[in-house]
Design an enzyme around this catalytic site. Structure first.
Site, PDB file in Angstrom:
ATOM      1  CE  LYS A 127      -3.912   1.598   2.936  1.00  0.00           C
ATOM      2  NZ  LYS A 127      -4.607   1.273   4.210  1.00  0.00           N
ATOM      3  CB  SER A 208      -8.177   2.843   3.397  1.00  0.00           C
ATOM      4  OG  SER A 208      -7.206   2.347   4.337  1.00  0.00           O
ATOM      5  CB  SER A 232      -7.966  -0.183   6.245  1.00  0.00           C
ATOM      6  OG  SER A 232      -8.743   0.987   6.260  1.00  0.00           O
TER       7      SER A 232
END
Ligand code: NAG
Ligand code: NAG
Ligand code: NAG
Ligand code: NAG
Length: 577
Positions: A127, A208, A232
């Protein structure tokens, strides 16, 4: 954004460098219309004779061991896959310019007989809020951090490099891991654009850690790392029919991770199988002097790692799981419940006992009956009992600490980030979206940042009360639910699509794992079955998730990972909902 040109250049360079293999060319990419009626609109090309589609890490490793495949070839194939899917799902924010050089080093090592471990030569993404000290950016998807220089690799990246894994690039995400805005398009970032799930491109892809989930699900990468503060990892994993492991806070170091809240942030793994995810967890966990929360794991982690707990369906005989029915299950929709009941029946048929109504003590005050709400305490009239109360304060302080080590950046604190977003409203939605102002992906502008800014990071009596209320309450709640007639249950089975479940684990800082469990009929979006445990209960999570996965794979059941159908692949709506 990934540039087509740079990809083509990379591929051509790769083709020239290779003597023995016919390289991929654009003609390998089958035009969509030729596949009308086919089950898979985006079939994955064969990888130099190896079937990479849905391949496990162990299968890739075995092919490399036998000399049938190289890490360089794996990188080539994932690059081709990214080229094929990126314009639709947008899973990658940036490809690592050094990825071929790294793969070549790992191949050279293997030639000399040096294999670092089960991840040697396996390509992965992280990420974009996880730092790498290389030619990649680390920006949490925000233009505000473009060009910044991080002091070093994040601890988890360092560990994966040491394990021989190959950093392919940065995964796109919801900007600032959703800290910035409370009403937003999940999976959107200024730098990355809108991530979309290959299951249904028009709806919320999960977040996320959106690109991490979507990329692994679409077979655009072998595995990925994401981060979780409150859902997330679990949310995008379950929405993309993946295995997601959200470790206990303190099992994986957050040093070098763009923070949200030190009390809840944790780095987790995305993979297509429990074994793959466990191999990744084994590579990334450990004590790190730069994150003192990791000291808590001393004496609580198994010697030799978690892979030794991988098992099969036979282990389910005699296992006992709890169902916190009123805490979570009552909120699941009927379509999902029918399928989850089918999976529960299967688990029972394998010899497990399921105890209903093992509830989270005081769940009524810890999570909202109306879905995800991290300011539920305030909604009830008690800001001193609200998760958001301490998250807002922690973010203000934690981001300042993170940025203090970063150079070549215009923004050194939250004040500067907020100003940057105002100054760049068209790309960064500094103001709420309205006629001619803001950005459609950030409906409420940067209200999350403004709320954090208002606290100035001051730890008031209210902050400490809220932290204690949520953390202790959720820890006790889970521990109580895990007790049944004086015995500890093997885990709590929960529907992760019900956001209150990951929310309780998040506030507790306790671990959770999700496995694929079914598909919503209307949207085509997957959902999972998750297991909750107490602090450092990862060994149990790995054991039972692998047993359930084996049961799924050896049974004639639809309640397991299914492949994406690319529904709505030509639509480009923003926001996604
Ligand atoms: C980590 O260190 C900080 C500051 O040095 C301290 O305030 C905090 O309590 C420590 N946390 C843990 C879990 O040891
Ligand atoms: C658990 O009990 C509730 C009633 O409290 C019932 O409606 C539900 O079907 C039960 N769930 C399972 C999985 O047996
Ligand atoms: C929060 O404040 C209320 C009074 O407004 C008090 O009754 C309650 O005990 C406080 N909660 C905590 C966790 O201290
Ligand atoms: C995608 O999901 C939405 C929301 O459930 C649904 O209305 C739509 O029909 C789905 N798209 C396709 C192409 O099935």
């Amino acid at each position: 954004m990934l540039s087509r040109l740079s990809l083509v250049a990379l591929l051509v360079g790769q083709a020239l460098a290779k003597k023995h293999a016919v390289p991929y060319t654009a003609t390998n990419l089958i035009p969509l219309q030729q596949n009308a009626g086919s089950d898979d609109l985006f079939p994955m090309a064969d990888c130099f004779g190896f079937d990479l589609h849905e391949a496990t890490i162990s299968e890739m490793q075995e092919a490399m061991r036998l000399g049938h495949l190289t890490s360089t070839q794996l990188v080539t194939c994932y690059l081709v896959r990214t080229y094929q899917t990126q314009d639709y799902i947008d899973s990658v924010l940036q490809v690592n310019p050094d990825v071929f050089a790294i793969a070549a080093e790992r191949d050279a090592e293997r030639c000399k007989g040096k294999v670092r471990g089960p991840l040697h030569g396996i390509p992965f993404t992280v990420k974009d809020n996880i730092a790498s000290k290389d030619n990649l950016e680390t920006t949490a998807g925000s233009w505000a951090l473009l060009g910044n220089i991080v002091p070093r690799d994040a601890h988890v990246v360092k560990k994966l490099r040491e394990a021989g894994a190959v950093l392919f690039g940065k995964a796109a995400l919801s900007e600032w891991a959703d800290m910035r805005t409370n009403y937003y398009s999940e999976g959107y970032s200024g730098r990355g654009g809108q991530v979309r799930s290959a299951y249904n491109l028009t709806v919320n892809p999960g977040g996320s850690s959106s690109g991490s989930g979507v990329g692994v699900a679409a077979n655009a990468i072998a595995f990925s790392l994401g981060t979780e503060t409150d859902g997330s990892v679990i949310n995008p994993a379950m929405r993309n029919a993946l295995v997601g492991i959200k470790p206990t806070v303190g099992l994986t170091s957050r040093a070098g991770v763009i923070p949200e809240c030190e009390h809840q942030d944790t780095v987790g793994a995305f993979a297509r199988t429990v074994k793959d995810a466990t191999l990744v967890l084994d590579a990334i966990y450990g004590v790190d002097t730069r994150d003192n929360y990791t000291l808590a794991q001393k004496g609580k982690t198994p010697k030799g790692g978690y892979a030794q707990y991988l098992t099969d369906k036979k282990a389910l005989k005699g296992a006992t799981f709890g169902i916190p029915w009123n805490s979570f299950w009552v909120y699941a929709d009927d379509d999902q419940l029918t399928q989850l009941f089918g999976l529960l029946d299967l688990i029972k048929s394998a010899g497990a006992t399921i105890i209903n109504n093992t509830e989270i003590t005081d769940y009524e005050t810890l999570v909202s009956p109306d879905g995800w709400n991290w300011d539920y305490g305030t909604t009830r009239g008690f800001a001193n009992e609200s998760e958001y109360t301490y998250v807002k304060v922690d973010f203000y302080n934690n981001i300042k600490t993170y940025l203090s080590e970063v150079t070549n950046t215009k923004v050194k604190d939250l004040e500067a980030i907020v100003q940057f977003n105002k100054d760049n409203d068209g790309s960064e939605g500094g103001y709420p979206y309205a006629d001619g102002v803001g950005h459609p992906a950030f409906a409420s502008g940067q209200d999350g940042f403004l709320a954090s800014l208002e606290t100035k990071g001051i730890k008031t009596e209210e902050y400490w009360q809220a932290l204690d209320f949520c953390q202790t309450g959720c820890r006790n709640g889970i521990n109580d639910a895990l007790k049944h007639k004086g015995k500890k249950l093997n885990g709590l089975l929960v529907p992760p699509d019900v956001a209150q479940a990951p929310q309780i684990a998040a506030q507790a800082g306790y671990p959770m794992i999700t496995v694929p469990a079914g598909i919503h009929a209307e949207s085509g979006m997957p959902f999972g079955l998750a297991i909750m445990q107490t602090a450092f209960g990862e060994a149990e999570l790995v054991k039972w998730a692998s047993a359930i996965e084996d049961l799924q794979k050896t049974s004639d059941t639809p309640y397991k990972r299914q492949l994406p159908k690319w529904k709505g692949y030509l639509e480009r709506n923003i926001p996604v909902i």
